[in-house]
Write a protein that holds these residues in place. Structure first.
Motif, short mmCIF file in Angstrom:
data_model
loop_
_atom_site.label_atom_id
_atom_site.label_comp_id
_atom_site.label_asym_id
_atom_site.label_seq_id
_atom_site.Cartn_x
_atom_site.Cartn_y
_atom_site.Cartn_z
N UNK A 64 0.80 -1.13 -0.04
CA UNK A 64 0.12 -0.11 0.01
C UNK A 64 0.75 1.34 -0.01
N UNK A 65 2.18 1.32 0.40
CA UNK A 65 2.98 2.40 0.44
C UNK A 65 3.79 2.57 -0.81
N UNK A 66 3.64 1.41 -1.64
CA UNK A 66 4.56 1.65 -2.84
C UNK A 66 3.94 1.16 -3.99
N UNK A 67 2.67 1.58 -4.21
CA UNK A 67 1.76 1.37 -5.46
C UNK A 67 2.34 2.22 -6.89
N UNK A 68 2.96 1.45 -7.78
CA UNK A 68 3.34 2.00 -8.86
C UNK A 68 2.16 3.00 -9.41
N UNK A 69 2.64 3.94 -10.03
CA UNK A 69 1.90 4.92 -10.59
C UNK A 69 1.05 4.64 -11.91
N UNK A 70 -0.05 4.96 -12.33
CA UNK A 70 -0.66 4.76 -13.76
C UNK A 70 -0.78 3.39 -14.10
N UNK A 71 -1.24 2.45 -13.09
CA UNK A 71 -1.61 1.20 -13.18
C UNK A 71 -3.05 1.08 -13.70
N UNK A 72 -3.42 0.03 -14.69
CA UNK A 72 -4.62 0.29 -15.31
C UNK A 72 -4.75 -1.42 -15.77
N UNK A 73 -5.90 -1.56 -16.38
CA UNK A 73 -6.04 -2.69 -17.15
C UNK A 73 -5.27 -2.92 -18.18
N UNK A 74 -4.33 -3.94 -18.47
CA UNK A 74 -3.21 -4.25 -19.33
C UNK A 74 -3.77 -3.99 -20.71
N UNK A 75 -5.09 -4.15 -20.97
CA UNK A 75 -5.46 -3.82 -22.55
C UNK A 75 -5.33 -2.31 -22.69
N UNK A 76 -5.60 -1.55 -21.69
CA UNK A 76 -5.84 0.00 -22.13
C UNK A 76 -4.29 0.61 -21.96
N UNK A 77 -3.11 -0.02 -21.92
CA UNK A 77 -1.96 0.42 -21.83
C UNK A 77 -1.05 -0.04 -23.20
N UNK A 78 0.02 0.82 -23.64
CA UNK A 78 0.57 0.35 -24.72
C UNK A 78 1.79 -0.68 -24.18
N UNK A 79 2.17 -1.23 -25.11
CA UNK A 79 3.16 -2.29 -24.88
C UNK A 79 4.31 -1.85 -23.90
N UNK A 80 4.70 -0.40 -24.28
CA UNK A 80 5.89 0.03 -23.56
C UNK A 80 5.45 0.58 -22.18
N UNK A 81 4.45 0.98 -22.04
CA UNK A 81 3.73 1.18 -20.72
C UNK A 81 3.74 0.05 -19.97
N UNK A 82 2.90 -1.15 -20.42
CA UNK A 82 3.06 -2.49 -19.84
C UNK A 82 4.41 -2.90 -19.26
N UNK A 162 -2.59 -4.69 -11.63
CA UNK A 162 -1.23 -5.07 -11.48
C UNK A 162 -1.07 -6.64 -11.91
N UNK A 163 -2.17 -7.34 -11.53
CA UNK A 163 -1.88 -8.82 -12.04
C UNK A 163 -2.31 -8.98 -13.40
N UNK A 164 -2.99 -8.18 -14.07
CA UNK A 164 -3.38 -8.25 -15.48
C UNK A 164 -1.98 -7.83 -16.46
N UNK A 165 -1.25 -6.93 -15.80
CA UNK A 165 -0.17 -6.56 -16.55
C UNK A 165 1.07 -7.66 -16.43
N UNK A 166 0.92 -8.31 -15.14
CA UNK A 166 2.17 -9.31 -15.02
C UNK A 166 1.73 -10.45 -16.01
N UNK A 167 0.51 -10.90 -16.01
CA UNK A 167 0.04 -11.87 -16.84
C UNK A 167 0.11 -11.84 -18.10
N UNK A 168 -0.19 -10.56 -18.63
CA UNK A 168 -0.15 -9.97 -20.29
C UNK A 168 1.61 -10.14 -20.67
N UNK A 169 2.34 -9.46 -19.79
CA UNK A 169 3.67 -9.20 -20.25
C UNK A 169 4.55 -10.61 -20.19
N UNK A 170 4.18 -11.48 -19.14
CA UNK A 170 4.79 -12.45 -18.92
C UNK A 170 4.38 -13.73 -20.21
#
Length: 233
Positions: A64-82, A162-170
């Protein structure tokens, strides 16, 4: 919240609409942490629909004290942002990613392979007292903890996002590696989904070991191939 423990009942009540602002936030996690006095894991998957490659399920407990900025549904992020968010998540959160291989998908079906991945990813986190927010409308049977399904969760919960991003990038990285071994299907671009490029590749090169034979388009190709094999003497 009404939570489930190993229930696949899609009628389970999800969190109240007041949380649905259109952007993911940490409100649900805070509510569940206050209720259970335990950390909250977000769980999501990537790759249920493709014709080829594994399904990947990720579970993430954000600090809770170190949540990355700009997390969103992985489908709404560019590949580089993911990729950027992925590195930040891996550096600040507790993460587990589980790969459901094609053999499991073909044996058990894609839904059950995904549910297996959800159970396994949650256990792999190694936080026995954690509770889970799961993207979707069901909690897998025999889920090893308390969990709440959340439809559209990757756009509502930061942990699920965050889980969607990890799953998608992996999974994307896996498909890019496989594309170097099995050329001609365009997996570096389509990641195994049923695009014209992929279909054309199958027509030219046939079905490879990483195609999901239980999926109807691949079954049809295999059936047609069997029909064209010359009969024996």
């Amino acid at each position: 919240l009404r939570e489930g423990r190993g229930s696949s009942d899609s009628s389970a009540m999800e969190p109240s609409p007041r949380h649905d602002s259109g952007y993911p936030n940490f409100d649900l996690e805070t509510e569940m942490m206050d209720l259970h006095r335990a950390p909250v894991a977000g769980i999501d998957e990537a790759g249920r629909g493709p014709w080829a490659g594994p399904v990947v399920v990720a579970a993430v407990i954000l600090d809770p004290d170190r949540i990355p900025q700009d997390l969103n549904d992985s489908k709404k992020l560019t590949p580089q942002a993911r990729e950027d968010r992925y590195e930040e998540i891996m550096a600040t959160a507790r993460v587990a990613a589980v790969i459901g291989q094609v053999a499991r998908i073909d044996r058990d079906n894609i839904l059950q392979a995904t549910f297996w991945g959800m159970r396994t990813a949650f256990r792999t986190l190694g936080v026995l007292q954690a509770v889970a927010l799961i993207d979707g409308n069901a909690v897998p049977k025999r889920f090893p903890g308390t969990a709440c399904p959340l439809v559209g969760g990757d756009g509502r919960s930061l942990s699920i996002a965050a889980a969607s991003i990890v799953a998608k990038v992996t999974r994307d990285r896996i498909m890019v590696r496989l594309a170097k071994r099995y050329r001609g299907y365009g997996w570096e671009n389509n990641k195994g989904y049923g695009t014209p490029e992929h279909a054309s590749g199958i027509q030219r090169h046939g079905v490879c070991p990483y195609h999901r034979r239980s999926f109807a388009p691949i079954r049809r190709v295999l059936a047609l191939s069997a029909e064209t094999v010359p009969a024996g003497p």
